[in-house]
Design a protein around this motif. Structure first.
Motif: not given
Length: 399
Positions: A290-298, A301-313
């Protein structure tokens, strides 16, 4: 200085830039954990000497196990009434002769029929020198074989290459359990220590073999190892605090009957760690992906934003996985629950009995380790897969 690390499946791993310091920190940490795992396996590797419980023969001296074919089946003996004459007998063709063998009522009720194969215990010393046969087990090889064939076919056809890697990983994990974990425990090694060493060894091979050599997989492995450590600590504390004996079923009682040399609470702690291993691996690899895919898409994005998005998953995955753990344990403890329901006390009142308390502790300990592994893995992934630095402005053309 950046680094791009390829994953077997390609995709996000080909476009994410990972800075050298974070990459080195992750790999050094995994290397140190790997060294500790190897040391633990070497220290607790079974020496081949006699185990703490000694050894025992499965049957009396001179007795052998023979296979026969059922030719006739009698009426089952009543369970709660006095048995009638001749009930519970089956005629079995074995050793070129026919023998009448007494079988338990539940075996006949399960559908034993003429033509079925059974395994008999043959005692060569009988009346008049004739051997005496007794029922040992129903031969279920046919069912086990076709189920295994279907399982392998489904895994290979649907999973393809990944399915083959998963089967190889499963084989390795089973080998570690049978050749290291069980003999080490039988030799009196500490349960939590053996669980940590064995589980870590399994995860190193399983994750890299199944998911490929990549920083994404390394992130999942780091989260898994932390989850294993958390579960081990909780298991040791909970078993001691609850004063659990580790002897709650016929198997553990029988094992203790051979010798008192085993530390059963320690064995229970080991079982708690192993019990949550597969589900733990599932959530950590999902979070790393999830982290890797979110980072590839954005990429920016800041680390906090990627962390928050992956935690929702991760929260959605946690909810479904908790159900999986609870219902899996309900399935294994179903007969215990049914037995407890017979008594004139409620399940709530019986919560502190050895059988029920052990299952509750098992469920809660593995669930806590699982839940905490999600934010840990997500945080490691967000740290490793940082935002892409903006490209430097083009230098002006020479005038």
């Amino acid at each position: 200085m950046g680094h791009r690390h390829a994953h077997r499946a390609g995709g996000a791993d080909d476009v994410i830039e990972v800075r050298t310091p974070t990459r080195v920190g992750l790999l050094v940490g995994l290397a140190l954990a790997g060294v500790a795992t190897v040391v633990g396996i070497v220290v607790w590797w079974p020496s081949g000497e006699e185990s703490a419980v000694g050894s025992a023969s499965y049957a009396a001296d001179g007795a052998t196990f023979e296979h026969g074919v059922v030719r006739a089946v009698g009426e089952p003996c009543p369970v709660q009434e006095a048995p009638s004459e001749g009930c519970g007998l089956v005629t079995v063709e074995v050793d070129e002769r026919r023998a009448r063998v007494q079988v338990p009522p539940e075996v006949l009720e399960a559908g034993l029929a003429p033509g079925d194969s059974v395994e008999l215990l043959k005692n060569p010393v009988g009346e008049g020198g004739a051997p005496v046969y007794s029922y040992f087990a129903t031969d279920r090889d046919g069912t086990l074989v076709w189920l295994l064939v279907v399982f392998l076919a489904v895994v290979v056809v649907v999973g393809r290459q990944r399915g083959l890697f998963a089967l190889a990983s499963l084989t390795f994990g089973a080998s570690v359990v049978w050749w290291f974990l069980v003999p080490a425990l039988m030799g009196g090694a500490p349960g939590i220590g053996v669980a940590l060493a064995g589980s870590s060894a399994i995860m190193y091979v399983v994750l890299y073999l199944t998911h490929g050599l990549s920083l994404r997989t390394s992130t999942a492995l780091a989260g898994t190892l932390v989850g294993i450590a958390i579960t081990a600590v909780l298991a040791a504390v909970a078993v001691d605090d609850a004063r659990l004996t580790g002897i709650s079923d016929d198997a553990s009682s029988l094992l203790r009957g051979f010798d008192d040399g085993l530390d059963f609470p320690s064995l229970l702690g080991c079982a708690l760690v192993i019990a949550g291993l597969g589900v733990l691996n599932d959530v950590t690899i999902t979070q790393a992906s999830a982290v890797w895919e979110l980072r590839a898409a954005s990429p920016s994005a800041t680390r906090r934003e990627v962390y928050a998005g992956a935690m929702r998953i991760g929260r959605d995955h946690i909810a479904s996985t908790i159900y999986t753990i609870v219902f899996a344990y309900v399935g294994t403890a179903l007969f215990v629950l049914m037995l407890l329901s017979v008594y004139d006390r409620s399940i709530v009142e019986l919560r502190s009995t050895e059988q029920l308390a052990e299952e509750i502790v098992r469920t809660l300990v593995t669930s806590i380790g699982l839940v905490l592994a999600v934010p840990v893995t997500t945080a490691i992934g967000a740290l490793i897969a940082g935002p892409t630095r903006p490209a430097p402005p083009p230098s002006p053309a020479p005038g």
